[in-house]
Motif scaffolding. Sequence first.
Motif, PDB file in Angstrom:
ATOM      1  N   VAL A 111     -28.451  44.543 -22.413  1.00  0.00           N
ATOM      2  CA  VAL A 111     -27.808  45.744 -21.890  1.00  0.00           C
ATOM      3  C   VAL A 111     -27.686  45.556 -20.391  1.00  0.00           C
ATOM      4  O   VAL A 111     -28.703  45.379 -19.694  1.00  0.00           O
ATOM      5  N   TYR A 113     -26.837  47.134 -16.805  1.00  0.00           N
ATOM      6  CA  TYR A 113     -26.842  48.483 -16.236  1.00  0.00           C
ATOM      7  C   TYR A 113     -26.524  48.415 -14.744  1.00  0.00           C
ATOM      8  O   TYR A 113     -26.826  47.437 -14.065  1.00  0.00           O
ATOM      9  N   SER A 114     -25.863  49.456 -14.286  1.00  0.00           N
ATOM     10  CA  SER A 114     -25.388  49.520 -12.913  1.00  0.00           C
ATOM     11  C   SER A 114     -26.261  50.420 -12.059  1.00  0.00           C
ATOM     12  O   SER A 114     -27.050  51.219 -12.578  1.00  0.00           O
ATOM     13  N   GLY A 117     -25.880  53.947 -13.125  1.00  0.00           N
ATOM     14  CA  GLY A 117     -26.338  54.376 -14.432  1.00  0.00           C
ATOM     15  C   GLY A 117     -25.458  53.926 -15.584  1.00  0.00           C
ATOM     16  O   GLY A 117     -25.833  54.061 -16.748  1.00  0.00           O
ATOM     17  N   TYR A 118     -24.284  53.380 -15.294  1.00  0.00           N
ATOM     18  CA  TYR A 118     -23.387  52.852 -16.322  1.00  0.00           C
ATOM     19  C   TYR A 118     -24.068  51.714 -17.077  1.00  0.00           C
ATOM     20  O   TYR A 118     -24.842  50.946 -16.497  1.00  0.00           O
ATOM     21  N   THR A 119     -23.785  51.606 -18.375  1.00  0.00           N
ATOM     22  CA  THR A 119     -24.349  50.522 -19.181  1.00  0.00           C
ATOM     23  C   THR A 119     -23.267  49.889 -20.042  1.00  0.00           C
ATOM     24  O   THR A 119     -22.259  50.517 -20.384  1.00  0.00           O
ATOM     25  N   ASN A 121     -23.208  46.800 -23.406  1.00  0.00           N
ATOM     26  CA  ASN A 121     -23.979  45.869 -24.229  1.00  0.00           C
ATOM     27  C   ASN A 121     -23.214  44.571 -24.410  1.00  0.00           C
ATOM     28  O   ASN A 121     -21.984  44.563 -24.478  1.00  0.00           O
ATOM     29  N   ALA A 164     -19.668  44.888 -15.834  1.00  0.00           N
ATOM     30  CA  ALA A 164     -20.154  46.112 -15.191  1.00  0.00           C
ATOM     31  C   ALA A 164     -20.111  46.041 -13.663  1.00  0.00           C
ATOM     32  O   ALA A 164     -20.614  45.094 -13.064  1.00  0.00           O
ATOM     33  N   THR A 171     -31.300  44.025 -19.287  1.00  0.00           N
ATOM     34  CA  THR A 171     -32.481  44.098 -20.137  1.00  0.00           C
ATOM     35  C   THR A 171     -32.180  43.337 -21.414  1.00  0.00           C
ATOM     36  O   THR A 171     -31.226  43.669 -22.129  1.00  0.00           O
ATOM     37  N   GLY A 179     -23.687  50.494 -25.165  1.00  0.00           N
ATOM     38  CA  GLY A 179     -23.631  51.004 -23.810  1.00  0.00           C
ATOM     39  C   GLY A 179     -22.732  52.225 -23.730  1.00  0.00           C
ATOM     40  O   GLY A 179     -22.405  52.861 -24.739  1.00  0.00           O
ATOM     41  N   PHE A 180     -22.298  52.559 -22.501  1.00  0.00           N
ATOM     42  CA  PHE A 180     -21.549  53.785 -22.260  1.00  0.00           C
ATOM     43  C   PHE A 180     -20.275  53.866 -23.101  1.00  0.00           C
ATOM     44  O   PHE A 180     -20.070  54.812 -23.866  1.00  0.00           O
TER      45      PHE A 180
END
Length: 201
Positions: A111, A113-114, A117-119, A121, A164, A171, A179-180
Amino acid sequence: MNVTRGFAGRPRVHNAGLPPGQYDTGDDWPVLSAEVTPELAPADWSFRIDGLVAEPRTWDWDAAHALPASAYQGDIHCVTSWSKFGVRFGGVSLDAFFDVVRPHGSATHAVAYSHTGYTANLPLADLTGGRAWIAFEYEGEPLPAEHGGPARLLVPHLYFWKSAKWIAGLTLLDHDEPGFWERNGYHARGNPWQEQRYAGD
């Protein structure tokens, strides 16, 4: 500096290298974001890899730039149907970061992540083997904030929502975790050549 040439030999003439359903955006680079562009200075940026790794690690701007430089030269494709040919990004291959943290054999997905908070996969296989970068530069200049600067993930063989912006970390997991955009109906992988735009494609 190593240069990886993506989609080598695909000419721009008559849009011959376009994946299905795409158009050539030419010199334009559309700005599309799920979030407000943050004010993130290089001095405040960091990048972490954790989860299923032997040694979780966080890099600041200087530490990330101390890793071997690498570059991508090729094409990028957005799920909103534009493609951009012959671009060049400079940064560090994710392989260099993975060499430090040493992913466990059980790790199959990540995952991303920014800092916002953006994610997103991604299968781990799409991030290794010279296929993905942490990009700091575009066409020899610092990456503009609206395009993810000071640093973004770059996974050019997938639709660009997987790359992203304002990347903060990865992670590593032993399973896929949406993700998002994936939670909002987009495809789990996003291969442009297979038109994997939405769930079920």
